[in-house]
Design a protein around this motif. Structure first.
Motif, PDB file in Angstrom:
ATOM      1  N   SER A 179     -10.128 -11.370   2.346  1.00  0.00           N
ATOM      2  CA  SER A 179     -10.469 -12.791   2.489  1.00  0.00           C
ATOM      3  C   SER A 179     -11.975 -13.045   2.483  1.00  0.00           C
ATOM      4  CB  SER A 179      -9.852 -13.354   3.770  1.00  0.00           C
ATOM      5  OG  SER A 179     -10.354 -12.644   4.886  1.00  0.00           O
ATOM      6  N   ASN A 180     -12.779 -11.962   2.460  1.00  0.00           N
ATOM      7  CA  ASN A 180     -14.224 -12.151   2.333  1.00  0.00           C
ATOM      8  C   ASN A 180     -14.675 -12.202   0.883  1.00  0.00           C
ATOM      9  OD1 ASN A 180     -14.899 -12.257   5.072  1.00  0.00           O
ATOM     10  ND2 ASN A 180     -14.778 -10.027   5.236  1.00  0.00           N
ATOM     11  N   TRP A 181     -13.725 -12.002  -0.013  1.00  0.00           N
ATOM     12  CA  TRP A 181     -14.055 -12.044  -1.431  1.00  0.00           C
ATOM     13  C   TRP A 181     -13.331 -13.189  -2.118  1.00  0.00           C
ATOM     14  CZ3 TRP A 181     -13.449  -6.194  -3.062  1.00  0.00           C
ATOM     15  CH2 TRP A 181     -14.430  -5.436  -2.414  1.00  0.00           C
ATOM     16  N   THR A 182     -13.804 -13.494  -3.303  1.00  0.00           N
ATOM     17  CA  THR A 182     -13.238 -14.608  -4.055  1.00  0.00           C
ATOM     18  C   THR A 182     -12.738 -14.109  -5.395  1.00  0.00           C
ATOM     19  OG1 THR A 182     -14.797 -16.118  -2.998  1.00  0.00           O
ATOM     20  CG2 THR A 182     -13.710 -16.907  -4.996  1.00  0.00           C
ATOM     21  N   GLU A 183     -11.511 -14.455  -5.692  1.00  0.00           N
ATOM     22  CA  GLU A 183     -10.908 -14.019  -6.954  1.00  0.00           C
ATOM     23  C   GLU A 183     -11.130 -15.084  -8.033  1.00  0.00           C
ATOM     24  OE1 GLU A 183      -6.533 -12.608  -7.315  1.00  0.00           O
ATOM     25  OE2 GLU A 183      -6.588 -14.649  -8.134  1.00  0.00           O
ATOM     26  N   ILE A 184     -11.435 -14.633  -9.253  1.00  0.00           N
ATOM     27  CA  ILE A 184     -11.582 -15.563 -10.386  1.00  0.00           C
ATOM     28  C   ILE A 184     -10.594 -15.146 -11.466  1.00  0.00           C
ATOM     29  CG2 ILE A 184     -13.138 -16.558 -12.095  1.00  0.00           C
ATOM     30  CD1 ILE A 184     -15.476 -15.672 -10.402  1.00  0.00           C
ATOM     31  N   LYS A 185      -9.639 -16.023 -11.729  1.00  0.00           N
ATOM     32  CA  LYS A 185      -8.706 -15.764 -12.833  1.00  0.00           C
ATOM     33  C   LYS A 185      -9.200 -16.559 -14.031  1.00  0.00           C
ATOM     34  CE  LYS A 185      -4.440 -17.438 -13.043  1.00  0.00           C
ATOM     35  NZ  LYS A 185      -3.051 -17.655 -12.612  1.00  0.00           N
ATOM     36  N   ARG A 186      -9.443 -15.877 -15.120  1.00  0.00           N
ATOM     37  CA  ARG A 186     -10.093 -16.485 -16.277  1.00  0.00           C
ATOM     38  C   ARG A 186      -9.207 -16.393 -17.502  1.00  0.00           C
ATOM     39  NH1 ARG A 186     -15.725 -16.798 -16.495  1.00  0.00           N
ATOM     40  NH2 ARG A 186     -15.738 -15.329 -14.773  1.00  0.00           N
ATOM     41  N   GLU A 187      -9.062 -17.524 -18.210  1.00  0.00           N
ATOM     42  CA  GLU A 187      -8.317 -17.523 -19.472  1.00  0.00           C
ATOM     43  C   GLU A 187      -9.169 -18.206 -20.527  1.00  0.00           C
ATOM     44  OE1 GLU A 187      -4.913 -19.706 -17.587  1.00  0.00           O
ATOM     45  OE2 GLU A 187      -3.780 -18.390 -18.910  1.00  0.00           O
ATOM     46  N   ALA A 188      -9.030 -17.726 -21.773  1.00  0.00           N
ATOM     47  CA  ALA A 188      -9.790 -18.372 -22.839  1.00  0.00           C
ATOM     48  C   ALA A 188      -8.938 -18.479 -24.093  1.00  0.00           C
ATOM     49  CB  ALA A 188     -11.067 -17.589 -23.133  1.00  0.00           C
ATOM     50  N   PRO A 225      -6.597 -12.506  -2.253  1.00  0.00           N
ATOM     51  CA  PRO A 225      -5.467 -12.256  -1.348  1.00  0.00           C
ATOM     52  C   PRO A 225      -5.558 -10.923  -0.617  1.00  0.00           C
ATOM     53  CG  PRO A 225      -4.733 -12.306  -3.650  1.00  0.00           C
ATOM     54  CD  PRO A 225      -6.162 -12.672  -3.647  1.00  0.00           C
ATOM     55  N   ASP A 226      -6.313  -9.955  -1.185  1.00  0.00           N
ATOM     56  CA  ASP A 226      -6.427  -8.649  -0.540  1.00  0.00           C
ATOM     57  C   ASP A 226      -7.616  -8.553   0.394  1.00  0.00           C
ATOM     58  OD1 ASP A 226      -5.461  -7.274  -3.696  1.00  0.00           O
ATOM     59  OD2 ASP A 226      -4.201  -7.714  -1.962  1.00  0.00           O
TER      60      ASP A 226
END
Lengths: 210, 74
Positions: free
Chosen positions: A121-130, A118-119
């Motif tokens: 747009s050339n990057w990709t965010e990965i939200k990770r849960e385990a 969201p900050d």
């Protein structure tokens, strides 16, 4: 009792580069423990989402203190399933990865959500849960702690491997479109892997790459 | 990358190459054209599903996104 872990990271690639790299992650210098990779199910839904199931074989590394308590015939190979849904309309991907062997000893489930950062747009965010759990009588807590520590270090390897593959794909050819560059890199990577694994130099010469 | 079925690696690589091209050039651009890789996929699957049975790998009947239930965070 379950150990829960979550983190947010990002990759310095656009969502389409990252999603393409996701299918080309293996092998990479950080994935020596991954022995085999197979797509065992794939389907495009009517609303244009891609469903896939990937089967992985990985070496199974138990710490020495735990080996005493594990059955002597326990396999040194672990089987892991990774299910994923790629939504090219929303530019998101959700993955769920879990082990289907050794599950009573230790079960690790990981859920990732990939989206445009969201900050930036050339990057990709990965939200990770385990979620890490163990049913080993008397040892479950120790196994869970071990599992959590190992999971965290494997996240580091995962991200390094992903960044490595992304950087290779991004290359130095700014006049090409992203997709063309990715495709060309994909072909080169596939070709390099082929040559390396089988030394079929003559086969490589027969193939033509535009 | 090798397939779990030792004899399937070549089929896997051919399918992967086809898929990667279609994925980047068509699917990610929202193009709903047909999947050009179905034949290659079929051949690859015939091989790998046989290997999976032979090695007793327990993927049968595992629901897609199976464990994706609500879980407590802590």
């Amino acid at each position: 009792m379950v150990k829960y872990f979550s983190c947010v990271g990002f990759l310095k690639g656009t969502w389409d580069q990252v999603f393409a790299a996701f299918w080309q992650r293996y092998p990479n210098p950080y994935s020596n423990h991954v022995l085999t990779e197979d797509i065992v199910f794939r389907e495009v839904t009517p609303d244009n989402r891609l469903l896939s199931r990937r089967l992985l074989t990985k070496t199974s590394r138990a710490p020495r203190w735990a080996e005493k308590f594990l059955p002597s015939h326990m396999a040194r190979k672990a089987y892991i399933i990774e299910d994923s849904v790629v939504d090219s309309n929303n530019r998101t991907m959700v993955t769920l990865t879990w082990n289907i062997s050794h599950a009573r000893v230790m079960s690790v489930e990981e859920r990732c959500v990939y989206r445009v950062n969201p900050d930036n747009s050339n990057w990709t965010e990965i939200k990770r849960e385990a979620w890490i759990s163990s049913s080993l009588y008397g040892l479950s807590r120790a196994v869970q702690e071990f599992g959590l520590a190992r999971f965290k270090s494997s996240v580091t390897k995962t991200m390094k491997g992903f960044e490595y593959v992304l950087a290779k794909m991004q290359g130095e050819t700014p006049t090409r479109t992203l997709a063309e560059t990715a495709t060309e890199r994909a072909r080169e990577t596939a070709l390099a892997a082929k040559e390396k694994a089988k030394g079929f130099a003559s086969q490589a010469q027969k193939k033509q790459y535009v | 990358m090798n397939s779990v079925g030792e004899g399937c690696t070549e089929l896997k690589r051919e399918y992967d190459q086809c898929f990667n091209r279609w994925f980047a050039e068509k699917f990610l651009k929202g193009e709903r054209s047909g999947d050009p890789c179905t034949e290659l996929f079929k051949q690859y699957q015939t091989c790998v599903q046989k290997a999976i049975k032979e090695k007793d790998i327990p993927i049968d009947g595992v629901e897609f996104m199976g464990p994706n239930k609500e879980k407590p965070g802590s």
